[in-house]
Design a protein around this motif. Structure first.
Motif, mmCIF file in Angstrom:
data_model
loop_
_atom_site.group_PDB
_atom_site.id
_atom_site.type_symbol
_atom_site.label_atom_id
_atom_site.label_comp_id
_atom_site.label_asym_id
_atom_site.label_seq_id
_atom_site.Cartn_x
_atom_site.Cartn_y
_atom_site.Cartn_z
ATOM 1 N N LEU A 41 126.652 -16.775 71.941
ATOM 2 C CA LEU A 41 125.690 -15.913 72.602
ATOM 3 C C LEU A 41 126.217 -14.485 72.669
ATOM 4 N N GLN A 42 125.357 -13.515 72.416
ATOM 5 C CA GLN A 42 125.764 -12.125 72.501
ATOM 6 C C GLN A 42 126.040 -11.730 73.948
ATOM 7 N N SER A 43 125.245 -12.217 74.861
ATOM 8 C CA SER A 43 125.436 -11.905 76.273
ATOM 9 C C SER A 43 126.246 -13.013 76.926
ATOM 10 N N TYR A 44 127.138 -12.624 77.826
ATOM 11 C CA TYR A 44 127.921 -13.621 78.535
ATOM 12 C C TYR A 44 127.491 -13.692 79.999
ATOM 13 N N ARG A 45 126.272 -13.240 80.280
ATOM 14 C CA ARG A 45 125.788 -13.267 81.644
ATOM 15 C C ARG A 45 124.468 -14.018 81.732
ATOM 16 N N HIS A 46 124.282 -14.695 82.861
ATOM 17 C CA HIS A 46 123.089 -15.506 83.077
ATOM 18 C C HIS A 46 121.841 -14.638 83.217
ATOM 19 N N ARG A 47 120.718 -15.211 82.835
ATOM 20 C CA ARG A 47 119.435 -14.542 83.061
ATOM 21 C C ARG A 47 119.121 -14.501 84.560
ATOM 22 N N GLU A 48 119.579 -15.483 85.281
ATOM 23 C CA GLU A 48 119.413 -15.522 86.731
ATOM 24 C C GLU A 48 120.740 -15.932 87.360
ATOM 25 N N ARG A 49 120.865 -15.691 88.645
ATOM 26 C CA ARG A 49 122.068 -16.089 89.360
ATOM 27 C C ARG A 49 122.282 -17.595 89.206
ATOM 28 N N SER A 50 123.456 -17.990 88.745
ATOM 29 C CA SER A 50 123.747 -19.399 88.514
ATOM 30 C C SER A 50 125.230 -19.627 88.752
ATOM 31 N N CYS A 51 125.543 -20.354 89.808
ATOM 32 C CA CYS A 51 126.927 -20.523 90.234
ATOM 33 C C CYS A 51 127.526 -21.804 89.664
ATOM 34 N N PRO A 52 128.860 -21.854 89.521
ATOM 35 C CA PRO A 52 129.515 -23.094 89.084
ATOM 36 C C PRO A 52 129.249 -24.223 90.077
ATOM 37 N N LYS A 53 129.272 -25.453 89.580
ATOM 38 C CA LYS A 53 129.028 -26.605 90.440
ATOM 39 C C LYS A 53 130.057 -26.682 91.553
ATOM 40 N N ALA A 54 131.305 -26.436 91.220
ATOM 41 C CA ALA A 54 132.374 -26.398 92.214
ATOM 42 C C ALA A 54 132.831 -24.953 92.354
ATOM 43 N N PRO A 55 133.061 -24.472 93.566
ATOM 44 C CA PRO A 55 133.477 -23.077 93.738
ATOM 45 C C PRO A 55 134.820 -22.822 93.070
ATOM 46 N N PRO A 56 134.983 -21.683 92.424
ATOM 47 C CA PRO A 56 136.261 -21.378 91.747
ATOM 48 C C PRO A 56 137.422 -21.391 92.736
ATOM 49 N N MET A 57 138.505 -22.030 92.336
ATOM 50 C CA MET A 57 139.713 -22.075 93.154
ATOM 51 C C MET A 57 140.884 -21.436 92.418
ATOM 52 N N CYS A 58 140.569 -20.461 91.586
ATOM 53 C CA CYS A 58 141.594 -19.742 90.833
ATOM 54 C C CYS A 58 141.519 -18.262 91.196
ATOM 55 N N LEU A 59 142.569 -17.528 90.859
ATOM 56 C CA LEU A 59 142.651 -16.110 91.191
ATOM 57 C C LEU A 59 142.354 -15.269 89.956
ATOM 58 N N VAL A 60 141.528 -14.243 90.127
ATOM 59 C CA VAL A 60 141.156 -13.366 89.021
ATOM 60 C C VAL A 60 142.353 -12.482 88.671
ATOM 61 N N PRO A 61 142.720 -12.400 87.404
ATOM 62 C CA PRO A 61 143.885 -11.569 87.024
ATOM 63 C C PRO A 61 143.588 -10.087 87.189
ATOM 64 N N LEU A 62 144.638 -9.294 87.203
ATOM 65 C CA LEU A 62 144.506 -7.842 87.239
ATOM 66 C C LEU A 62 144.149 -7.338 85.839
ATOM 67 N N PRO A 63 143.654 -6.101 85.718
ATOM 68 C CA PRO A 63 143.379 -5.549 84.384
ATOM 69 C C PRO A 63 144.609 -5.575 83.493
ATOM 70 N N LEU A 64 144.384 -5.537 82.194
ATOM 71 C CA LEU A 64 145.469 -5.691 81.226
ATOM 72 C C LEU A 64 146.578 -4.665 81.422
ATOM 73 N N ASP A 65 146.202 -3.434 81.752
ATOM 74 C CA ASP A 65 147.194 -2.375 81.936
ATOM 75 C C ASP A 65 147.620 -2.222 83.380
ATOM 76 N N GLY A 66 147.312 -3.205 84.222
ATOM 77 C CA GLY A 66 147.691 -3.143 85.619
ATOM 78 C C GLY A 66 146.628 -2.467 86.470
ATOM 79 N N TYR A 67 146.918 -2.367 87.738
ATOM 80 C CA TYR A 67 145.970 -1.775 88.678
ATOM 81 C C TYR A 67 146.730 -0.898 89.660
ATOM 82 N N ASP A 68 146.286 0.336 89.817
ATOM 83 C CA ASP A 68 146.882 1.270 90.765
ATOM 84 C C ASP A 68 145.908 1.541 91.896
ATOM 85 N N SER A 69 146.429 2.038 92.998
ATOM 86 C CA SER A 69 145.578 2.364 94.143
ATOM 87 C C SER A 69 144.491 3.344 93.726
ATOM 88 N N PRO A 70 143.249 3.110 94.142
ATOM 89 C CA PRO A 70 142.150 3.998 93.735
ATOM 90 C C PRO A 70 142.344 5.423 94.237
#
Length: 731
Positions: free
Chosen positions: A252-281
């Motif tokens: 699929l060209q798009s990786y986003r749902h046409r409507e809000r659609s959540c996983p059956k089980a809530p995610p229990m993993c941590l989202v990584p930081l950006p590839l080049d790291g993250y600094d204070s805004p």
């Protein structure tokens, strides 16, 4: 010899019976040998000691088979680990799936039958050390009474399981539609066939049902152990669980749902930081002019920058030149021309709360902010350039939501004006459904500002027909000589008189029992809601000018005194405690969320700090969101059993006042809410939680497992407060 004699007997006429006897004897012998040398546990289920190939952890309500449980305990005591063979046969995989959850992409294939089967399984009582932040089911003990220091309206919350949305809510809080990707593509007019009548009639039954299914005990399991892993998703460091598609359809060209659609089980993993790291805004107000590029880096954003002049890459920063925008001649000229066309539009006085659809150019939001206009940007789900993330990084109020077939999560008649700049929305298609949704959330007498380039004659005629059918008055239509943009300004009627005078009743008026404020998982309607006329309805009168409207309490508010007390209470708490007693450097705080807002008192108390607050009214709580908008603040409906509609690292501070103590009867895995807080909070961001001591003690342990720094804890009379700061740690 015996075999030779047996073969000769087999050749005789009665040899068939001898053959059958021999087969039976051999079969019984084989079963006897198998019984002696095989383990009972291995004959029932497959050995599985690694969870590496499982996308989501076991939900607390999912049954684990007895034999499987015993083996896990055995391996936990010995410390011996084995690897699962990669070549499991399909038959073995089927057996495993009966006691363990499917990976995320398999959940979508399992169908409704498997979903029903899982939901009805009995919970197993076993002592297991569960992987990836898994929380066990709560142990039962008597529930204690809530503190009387909680704000107005809480005494009714236990009685009201569903108040605003009319969507059936179970313990897991799953959405109305959690179908697969193909289901998203097939979502069509049948959605509209689901009448609101059926949904709303279920509310009364759900209120009583909710009382029966209450779970006594603490929100978090005191015996649970937590270990964490990084999310492995297609959207990587920008993962939005209910927006992004993680079902494995890579073509699929798009990786986003046409409507809000959540996983059956809530995610229990941590989202990584950006590839080049993250600094204070970059701090506010400097962030209006520049942000760190690596904090929002995205391949499609890099391509977008090359073709647009309102954002420029300069070293490590993205720069936003003053008065540069998509509108030729500058955004200030654009705003002034709007006021000239309609003098009643007084930015910052008559017009305070604006919705900007599309989030294509945040210079519009920035310029309105200088005029004391609070603009909420609606970042659409198909915005693959992630301009909504850029808007949040700059410090502007933004939320991400699909806008196609379901209502947006706002009450009716709350926005003073709605703007769509450089708009390409198909307003007239599908019976004008999108424009009717705009009509629902627009305040009576409010303004819809539409700017487009080169409309076709067909589109022009279709728009004229549609706006006339809903009795919108076109106040101005002008093509600016400088910007070369055609600007149309429409006004919604202030009374029902015009609706009654229509020759053609198309679109028809909505049925009286249909709640215009119901917005959570409710399909858009091709009907017109009548203009409020009764004194007890919100929207009958235009609010006071800003800033007077912040302290004005309208007649339709059920209990004015509670709202007044709430405002005073939070003003005292913020001034005497939050601003000086927490150790928070408020100059670093810009984006704030109140996770369980009631009257907006917390947001009002922080107004002088040059911040904005997203006031979240949970869908199971009393509906006070219309009053929050009436005060000139912004907010949204949300069910915290699901992920919030925003990018990772969106907020500088999260505030939760007696939030977790209200969730024990709703969410299957309350610890997943802490994981969601970790996702939307920036590294270095803060969280302030006020709740029962028994909840705060367990929450502190979870935050320490996430390597957050506990800055302050205080308790008195079984009530307490916890202040913590997120770090850059990732597993």
């Amino acid at each position: 010899m015996a075999l030779a004699r047996f073969s000769r007997h087999a050749k005789r006429p009665y040899g068939v019976s001898v053959k059958m006897t021999a087969v039976a004897i051999l079969g019984l012998g084989f079963i006897f040998v198998w019984y002696i040398f095989s383990s009972p546990s291995t004959s029932v289920t497959v050995q599985r000691d690694s969870f590496d190939d499982i996308a989501e952890p076991v939900a607390s309500g999912t049954r684990v088979s007895r034999s499987r449980e015993n083996e896990l305990e055995k391996h936990g005591s010995s410390g011996h680990k084995k690897k699962v063979e990669s070549g499991l046969k399909k038959k073995d995989e089927k057996r495993v799936n009966e006691s363990l959850p499917l990976p995320a992409h398999e959940h979508h294939k399992s169908g409704k039958k498997n979903e029903k089967h899982l939901s009805n399984r009995n919970k197993e009582k076993g002592k297991l050390k569960l992987p990836s932040g898994l929380s066990k089911e709560n142990q039962e003990h008597p529930e204690q009474d809530e503190s009387q220091s909680e704000e107005a309206g809480k005494d009714n919350e236990d009685e009201e399981e569903v108040v605003v949305d009319g969507k059936e809510e179970g313990l897991d809080g799953e959405g109305e539609e959690n179908g697969d990707t193909e289901g998203d593509r097939d979502l069509d007019e049948s959605v509209d066939g689901e009448t609101q009548e059926k949904v709303e009639n279920e509310n009364e039954g759900l209120k009583n049902e909710g009382k029966k299914r209450k779970i006594k005990g603490t929100v978090f399991d005191p015996k649970a152990h937590y270990s964490w892993k990084l999310c492995s998703t297609r959207s990587k460091h920008n993962y939005m669980p209910c927006i992004d598609m993680e079902s494995g359809f890579t073509r699929l060209q798009s990786y986003r749902h046409r409507e809000r659609s959540c996983p059956k089980a809530p995610p229990m993993c941590l989202v990584p930081l950006p590839l080049d790291g993250y600094d204070s805004p970059v701090r506010w107000p400097e962030s209006k002019l520049k942000i760190l590029h690596k904090n929002v880096a995205h391949p499609k954003l890099a391509a977008y920058i090359k073709t647009h002049n309102w954002l420029i890459e300069s070293g490590e920063y993205l720069m936003f030149p003053p008065n540069q925008s998509e509108f030729k001649g500058g955004v200030l000229h654009y705003l002034e021309s709007i006021e000239e066309m309609v003098p009643d539009i007084e930015w910052g006085k008559n017009i305070r709360v604006v919705l900007d659809v599309g989030c294509t150019d945040s210079s519009f939001v920035a310029s309105l902010l200088d005029k004391d206009v609070l603009t909420l940007s609606l970042g659409l789900k198909d915005d693959l350039v992630d301009l909504a993330q850029v808007s949040l990084e700059r410090g502007f109020a933004t939320v991400v939501s699909p806008f196609e077939r379901r209502r947006v999560p706002f009450p009716s008649g709350v926005f003073d004006a709605i703007h769509c700049g450089g708009c390409t929305m198909p307003w007239h298609s599908h019976g004008g459904k999108l424009l009717l949704e705009i009509n629902r959330i627009l305040r009576p007498g409010g303004y819809f500002i539409l700017s487009t380039k080169h409309d076709s004659i067909e589109e022009e005629e279709a728009m004229i027909t549609l706006t006339s059918s809903i009795c919108w008055n076109i106040l101005a239509h002008k093509t600016d000589d400088v910007s070369e943009v055609g600007v149309k300004i429409y006004q919604k009627p202030e009374s029902n008189d015009k609706y009654e005078l229509r020759r053609k009743k198309n679109p028809p008026l909505c049925k009286e029992h249909e709640n215009p404020d119901a917005a959570w998982y409710v399909p858009m309607k091709t009907c017109l809601h009548t203009i409020p006329s009764a004194i007890e309805q919100h929207g009958t009168e235009w609010p006071e000018e800003w800033p007077k409207r912040l302290e004005t309490y309208p007649d339709w508010l059920n209990d004015k005194q509670k709202a007044i007390d709430d405002t005073k209470r939070w003003k005292d708490i913020v001034e005497k405690s939050y601003l000086s007693g927490m150790g928070i450097d408020w100059s670093t705080i810009r984006n704030v969320m109140d996770m369980k807002a009631i009257y907006g008192g917390f947001a009002a108390a922080l107004l002088q700090q040059k911040i904005w607050v997203m006031n979240v009214v949970p869908v199971h709580a009393p509906d006070t969101l219309p009053f929050i908008f009436e005060r000139g603040l912004v907010g949204i409906y949300h069910d915290w059993c699901e992920a919030f509609g925003s990018y990772p690292r969106s907020y500088d501070l999260l505030h939760a006042d007696h939030f977790f103590s209200r969730l024990k009867n709703r969410c299957r895995q309350p610890v997943s809410i802490v994981v969601e807080m970790d996702r939307i909070l920036r590294p270095g961001g803060w969280v302030i939680v006020r709740d029962k001591v028994e909840i705060l003690d367990l929450l502190e342990g979870i935050l320490r497992s996430l390597h957050w720094e506990i800055r302050m804890t205080y308790s008195q009379n079984k009530e307490g407060i916890l202040c913590a700061q997120k770090t850059t740690w990732r597993p």
